[in-house]
Write a protein that holds these residues in place. Structure first.
Motif: not given
Length: 148
Positions: A26-27, A41-46, A57-59
């Motif tokens: 999903h991220a 929560r944005k996860i920019l480096a995913i 980012a996965i963590r």
């Protein structure tokens, strides 16, 4: 040994691995993850090509829905408890939050203490409805050091 332990854990609790994998997917697709109250929560480096950034980012994608949802629940519980204490005229009051603990101050007599404990426990355990019951443990004493 650590890898074997982790592999065995996910073999026994395959639903946890599925949950983590779905959150990461999903991220990667949306760029964010959500808590149970839909806080994002944005996860920019995913989708980073940098391996270290991607792994970090996965963590975050795996951990944020759990930790963020826990924070959402305790915040809702704090609001519910505070409102209930006011509504009942209790002199007990919320002093401090320390991670997943709430510290209250209360009159010293047994009735005030037992009434406050019953109200606090009820409001905290019913702050949200989940498929499993929420349970809290309550300790009391003259000061935090006596019971912590």
């Amino acid at each position: 040994q650590a890898k074997d332990f982790i592999d065995n854990y996910f073999a026994v609790y395959s639903g946890v691995k599925k949950f983590f994998d779905e959150n990461v997917r999903h991220a990667e697709e949306s760029g964010y993850i959500k808590t149970i109250f839909d806080r994002r929560r944005k996860i920019l480096a995913i989708n980073s090509r940098n391996k270290m950034e991607k792994e970090g980012a996965i963590r975050v994608a795996k951990n944020s829905p759990i930790q963020g949802s826990a924070a959402d629940i305790v915040k809702k519980a704090m609001i519910d408890v505070s409102q209930a204490l006011k509504a009942t005229g209790s002199k007990a009051r919320l002093l401090l939050q320390v991670h997943d603990e709430l510290i209250f101050e209360c009159d010293d007599d047994e009735k005030s203490i037992s009434d406050a404990i019953a109200l606090i426990q009820d409001k905290m355990e019913h702050a949200v409805r989940l498929s499993v019951p929420l349970r809290v443990s309550i300790e009391h004493g003259k000061n935090w050091g006596e019971f912590h």
